[in-house]
Design a protein around this motif. Sequence first.
Motif, mmCIF file in Angstrom:
data_model
loop_
_atom_site.group_PDB
_atom_site.id
_atom_site.type_symbol
_atom_site.label_atom_id
_atom_site.label_comp_id
_atom_site.label_asym_id
_atom_site.label_seq_id
_atom_site.Cartn_x
_atom_site.Cartn_y
_atom_site.Cartn_z
ATOM 1 N N GLY A 1 1.992 11.286 -1.050
ATOM 2 C CA GLY A 1 0.930 12.349 -0.513
ATOM 3 C C GLY A 1 1.212 12.530 1.008
ATOM 4 O O GLY A 1 2.416 12.194 1.557
ATOM 5 N N GLY A 2 0.160 12.980 1.535
ATOM 6 C CA GLY A 2 0.197 13.269 3.224
ATOM 7 C C GLY A 2 1.220 13.998 3.743
ATOM 8 O O GLY A 2 1.556 15.077 3.334
ATOM 9 N N THR A 3 1.857 13.337 4.747
ATOM 10 C CA THR A 3 2.923 13.935 5.412
ATOM 11 C C THR A 3 4.041 14.166 4.543
ATOM 12 O O THR A 3 4.828 15.302 4.582
ATOM 13 C CB THR A 3 3.600 12.875 6.689
ATOM 14 O OG1 THR A 3 2.179 12.875 7.640
ATOM 15 C CG2 THR A 3 4.843 13.612 7.316
ATOM 16 N N ALA A 4 4.589 13.354 3.676
ATOM 17 C CA ALA A 4 5.559 13.587 2.858
ATOM 18 C C ALA A 4 5.414 14.771 1.698
ATOM 19 O O ALA A 4 6.543 15.250 1.681
ATOM 20 C CB ALA A 4 5.733 12.174 1.759
ATOM 21 N N GLY B 1 9.577 13.328 -6.573
ATOM 22 C CA GLY B 1 8.988 12.442 -7.318
ATOM 23 C C GLY B 1 8.275 11.447 -6.278
ATOM 24 O O GLY B 1 7.028 11.571 -6.266
ATOM 25 N N PRO B 2 8.739 10.581 -5.218
ATOM 26 C CA PRO B 2 8.035 9.742 -4.292
ATOM 27 C C PRO B 2 7.132 10.623 -3.492
ATOM 28 O O PRO B 2 5.978 10.249 -3.407
ATOM 29 C CB PRO B 2 9.262 9.235 -3.532
ATOM 30 C CG PRO B 2 10.443 9.410 -4.257
ATOM 31 C CD PRO B 2 10.353 10.565 -5.045
ATOM 32 N N ALA B 3 7.234 11.960 -3.079
ATOM 33 C CA ALA B 3 6.170 12.735 -2.358
ATOM 34 C C ALA B 3 5.064 12.816 -3.051
ATOM 35 O O ALA B 3 3.768 12.862 -2.262
ATOM 36 C CB ALA B 3 6.768 13.960 -1.972
ATOM 37 N N LEU B 4 5.063 13.106 -4.351
ATOM 38 C CA LEU B 4 3.924 13.314 -4.951
ATOM 39 C C LEU B 4 2.738 12.464 -5.074
ATOM 40 O O LEU B 4 1.726 12.403 -4.878
ATOM 41 C CB LEU B 4 4.280 13.697 -6.612
ATOM 42 C CG LEU B 4 4.951 14.856 -6.823
ATOM 43 C CD1 LEU B 4 4.978 15.424 -8.554
ATOM 44 C CD2 LEU B 4 4.010 16.285 -6.183
ATOM 45 N N SER C 1 0.755 -1.183 0.012
ATOM 46 C CA SER C 1 -0.119 -0.082 -0.011
ATOM 47 C C SER C 1 0.765 1.228 0.061
ATOM 48 O O SER C 1 1.798 1.323 0.736
ATOM 49 C CB SER C 1 -0.750 -0.045 1.342
ATOM 50 O OG SER C 1 -1.449 1.339 1.309
ATOM 51 N N VAL C 2 0.579 2.049 -0.889
ATOM 52 C CA VAL C 2 1.438 3.407 -1.153
ATOM 53 C C VAL C 2 1.562 4.104 0.363
ATOM 54 O O VAL C 2 2.565 4.464 0.873
ATOM 55 C CB VAL C 2 1.015 4.370 -2.047
ATOM 56 C CG1 VAL C 2 1.630 5.677 -2.140
ATOM 57 C CG2 VAL C 2 1.173 3.485 -3.434
ATOM 58 N N ALA C 3 0.178 4.243 0.735
ATOM 59 C CA ALA C 3 0.010 4.905 2.208
ATOM 60 C C ALA C 3 0.832 4.078 3.384
ATOM 61 O O ALA C 3 1.308 4.979 4.310
ATOM 62 C CB ALA C 3 -1.453 5.080 2.568
ATOM 63 N N GLU C 4 0.857 2.935 3.371
ATOM 64 C CA GLU C 4 1.501 2.090 4.649
ATOM 65 C C GLU C 4 2.937 2.009 4.354
ATOM 66 O O GLU C 4 3.754 2.180 5.207
ATOM 67 C CB GLU C 4 0.703 0.852 4.655
ATOM 68 C CG GLU C 4 -0.805 1.009 5.293
ATOM 69 C CD GLU C 4 -1.032 -0.158 5.636
ATOM 70 O OE1 GLU C 4 -0.457 -1.405 5.750
ATOM 71 O OE2 GLU C 4 -2.504 -0.242 5.840
ATOM 72 N N ASN C 5 3.186 1.675 3.044
ATOM 73 C CA ASN C 5 4.659 1.219 2.633
ATOM 74 C C ASN C 5 5.458 2.286 2.164
ATOM 75 O O ASN C 5 6.805 2.338 2.065
ATOM 76 C CB ASN C 5 4.669 0.011 1.876
ATOM 77 C CG ASN C 5 3.903 -1.109 2.504
ATOM 78 O OD1 ASN C 5 2.997 -1.399 1.953
ATOM 79 N ND2 ASN C 5 4.459 -1.688 3.360
ATOM 80 N N GLY C 6 4.716 3.228 1.285
ATOM 81 C CA GLY C 6 5.448 4.373 0.966
ATOM 82 C C GLY C 6 6.219 4.094 -0.433
ATOM 83 O O GLY C 6 6.106 3.043 -0.957
ATOM 84 N N LEU C 7 7.120 5.140 -0.917
ATOM 85 C CA LEU C 7 7.836 4.869 -2.077
ATOM 86 C C LEU C 7 9.291 5.536 -1.610
ATOM 87 O O LEU C 7 10.119 5.992 -2.720
ATOM 88 C CB LEU C 7 7.382 6.000 -3.256
ATOM 89 C CG LEU C 7 6.116 5.274 -3.998
ATOM 90 C CD1 LEU C 7 5.415 6.243 -4.826
ATOM 91 C CD2 LEU C 7 6.372 3.817 -4.752
ATOM 92 N N GLY C 8 9.729 5.457 -0.356
ATOM 93 C CA GLY C 8 11.108 5.833 -0.350
ATOM 94 C C GLY C 8 11.190 7.314 -0.116
ATOM 95 O O GLY C 8 12.118 7.716 -0.187
ATOM 96 N N GLN C 9 10.143 7.905 0.273
ATOM 97 C CA GLN C 9 9.823 9.339 0.420
ATOM 98 C C GLN C 9 10.833 9.745 1.590
ATOM 99 O O GLN C 9 11.076 9.002 2.763
ATOM 100 C CB GLN C 9 8.604 9.972 0.506
ATOM 101 C CG GLN C 9 7.763 9.420 1.849
ATOM 102 C CD GLN C 9 7.114 8.106 1.637
ATOM 103 O OE1 GLN C 9 7.499 7.230 0.659
ATOM 104 N NE2 GLN C 9 6.262 7.629 2.583
ATOM 105 N N ASN C 10 11.131 10.932 1.768
ATOM 106 C CA ASN C 10 12.030 11.677 2.727
ATOM 107 C C ASN C 10 11.003 12.241 3.803
ATOM 108 O O ASN C 10 9.727 12.346 3.756
ATOM 109 C CB ASN C 10 12.902 12.902 2.378
ATOM 110 C CG ASN C 10 14.018 12.410 1.265
ATOM 111 O OD1 ASN C 10 13.854 12.662 0.130
ATOM 112 N ND2 ASN C 10 14.852 11.477 1.607
#
Length: 227
Positions: free
Chosen positions: A193-196, A187-190, A105-114
């Motif tokens: 979303g959310g906190t990222a 890139g990952p933050a877009l 899940s993008v929301a739970e696992n993310g994309l390596g965002q800062n």
Amino acid sequence: MNRQIAEFIGTFTLVLFGCGSAVIAGADIGLTGISFAFGLALIGMAYAIGPVSGCHINPAVSLGAVAAGRMTFAEAIKYIIAQVAGAIAAALVLMLIMSGKADYSVAENGLGQNGWGVGYLGEYSMVSAFVFEVVATFLFMVVILGATGKGAPAAMAGLAIGLALVVIHLVGINVTGVSVNPARSIGPALFAGGTALAQLWLFIVAPIIGAVAAGLLFKTGTLDAEA
């Protein structure tokens, strides 16, 4: 290949393999493996596209080069557009790959965002995150400008710069996940979303401050090197 295409491909590679190492293989390779993934991706691109564009693949580096007098602002804007586009494309590809994993899940696992703060890796404060990103980018830019300056062994530049990125990640992943590169963060933050997305400003502002400060040192001759 023109310079903008080269910068697009280089940034795409850095984000896909760097962030991908964290999201896909992080549990297996750990922080050391992730650190080397970012550094090795940069080394590979330095030798692949360095002769074409200089392999900035980082908006902060391009603006640092402007501050050092090594490129024009107009040229840097073209680089930055290509870099951000490459990072966004890489994050999209990474998300598409991960969507094929049943429990992802993008929301739970993310994309390596800062990020920083409660719930993010070492849970460091915003001040810690800002200081790290400014200082780390400053030192990274010093290595880049020094390794590519007059008198430096050109064949070793890519290796020196890539290894510097490895060291920065080894120290800083727990602090911010390590940006030192606004495109890598955008890139990952877009997609995360959310906190990222809310914290993205820091990973744009801090690296630019650090890189421009290093560029000005070279421009003023405080550090003696020529393009």
